[in-house]
Design an enzyme around this catalytic site. Structure first.
Site, PDB file in Angstrom:
ATOM      1  N   LYS A  78     -61.813  43.693 -55.774  1.00 53.50           N
ATOM      2  CA  LYS A  78     -62.742  42.653 -54.806  1.00 53.50           C
ATOM      3  C   LYS A  78     -63.896  42.320 -55.655  1.00 53.50           C
ATOM      4  O   LYS A  78     -64.681  41.085 -55.249  1.00 53.50           O
ATOM      5  CB  LYS A  78     -63.113  43.596 -53.686  1.00 53.50           C
ATOM      6  CG  LYS A  78     -61.945  43.852 -52.877  1.00 53.50           C
ATOM      7  CD  LYS A  78     -62.243  44.823 -51.635  1.00 53.50           C
ATOM      8  CE  LYS A  78     -61.191  44.796 -50.188  1.00 53.50           C
ATOM      9  NZ  LYS A  78     -61.705  45.288 -49.041  1.00 53.50           N
ATOM     10  N   ASP A  94     -63.305  40.796 -44.209  1.00 56.80           N
ATOM     11  CA  ASP A  94     -63.061  41.879 -43.599  1.00 56.80           C
ATOM     12  C   ASP A  94     -64.344  42.100 -42.462  1.00 56.80           C
ATOM     13  O   ASP A  94     -63.979  42.402 -41.292  1.00 56.80           O
ATOM     14  CB  ASP A  94     -63.517  43.047 -44.522  1.00 56.80           C
ATOM     15  CG  ASP A  94     -62.391  43.509 -45.434  1.00 56.80           C
ATOM     16  OD1 ASP A  94     -61.114  43.401 -44.980  1.00 56.80           O
ATOM     17  OD2 ASP A  94     -62.475  44.167 -46.339  1.00 56.80           O
TER      18      ASP A  94
END
Ligand code: NDP
Length: 258
Positions: free
Chosen positions: A47, A83
């Site tokens: 990420k 997210d």
């Protein structure tokens, strides 16, 4: 869930899982570029490291320094973080966080994504309650310095008492994941009916924390809503259509067996 959306909307697209080792991440991104991918999701441990292979970042991904969704726009690969956006979209069904006070347990990737999106959405105060200090202090600094949110860190003091003026309480830790009886260390009597209580944990769907909050009269949000909505936002970014959320949630529930 993503392919269920493609099928439902008649798109002849594929969403394929691929395992990429850290040392081959650059080659994988170059491959996606060369093969004309509309985008991709990336998960741990990529990420942060994926950012050096991209052409730019969306606003929240730049603030949090983490990407979980890449989108090709005008030939450039742009990193987004869906997210926290997924969480906020799920939260919007119950409450607008603008001007509100939030207690957020956790300072890991999920908590960080949620905190940054809450800050961008105009949340007034965010209290980060976490076991260890380093990541929590970094997150508080990001919220204060980049987003002008009133933020503070509270080192988890055994059972935490939620202040009465809190509007939203969120478990952003992994406590409860695959552990239906695991207890979040807090004084459950401090949860009051005016509070919205959310959990990032999606398995089990009804965590012990959410059950306790519901028993105290709080409105609750499960982690599946966040997971579905980050997928919804990804499909919107890649295809430009608004996918049917119900179709995607059903597919996810069936995949998870819940
Ligand atoms: P991280 O490993 O980055 O962070 C874990 C967090 O949980 C840290 O704050 C850690 O505290 C805390 N924690 C873990 N165990 C304990 C414990 N026993 N006592 C106190 N604190 C604890 O994980 P992520 O942020 O990536 O994921 C967290 C959860 O969110 C997972 O359950 C994951 O499945 C879920 N998730 C859900 C998503 C959704 O769409 N619903 C999306 C992404 C994640 P410390 O810093 O002290 O170690």
């Amino acid at each position: 869930m993503i392919e269920a959306a493609f099928a439902h909307h008649g798109l002849p697209w594929r969403y394929v899982n691929m395992e990429v080792s850290p040392k081959e991440l650059g080659d994988a991104v170059r491959g996606a570029r060369a093969m004309g991918f509309r985008g991709f999701n990336c998960s741990l441990p990529h990420k942060v490291s994926v950012i050096s292979h991209l052409d730019g970042l969306g606003e929240s991904a730049a603030v949090m320094g983490a990407v979980n969704c890449v989108v090709r726009r005008d030939g450039k690969l742009i990193g987004e973080n869906t997210d926290g956006k997924g969480f906020l979209r799920s939260l919007a069904e119950l409450i607008d966080p603008r001007g509100k006070s939030v207690v957020l347990f956790g300072a890991g990737g999920a908590a960080r994504a949620i905190a940054v999106e809450l800050g961008l959405a105009g949340t007034r105060r965010i209290t980060i309650v976490n076991r260890s200090a380093t990541r929590a202090r970094e997150l508080v600094a990001v919220l204060r310095d980049k987003l002008q949110v009133e933020a503070e860190f509270v080192q988890w003091p055994g059972d935490y008492t939620v202040p009465a003026d809190t509007a939203i309480v969120i478990n952003g830790t992994s406590i409860g994941l695959y552990a239906p009886k695991a207890r979040l260390p807090l004084d459950a009597a401090s949860l009051q009916p005016h509070m919205v209580v959310a959990d990032v944990v999606f398995s089990p769907v009804r965590t012990a924390f959410l059950q306790e909050a519901a028993a105290r009269g709080c409105r609750t949000l499960d982690g599946l809503g966040m997971l579905v909505n980050q997928g919804v936002i990804g499909v919107q970014y890649w295809t430009g259509i608004d996918p049917d959320v119900t179709v995607m949630r059903r597919a996810l529930e069936s995949a998870l067996g819940v």
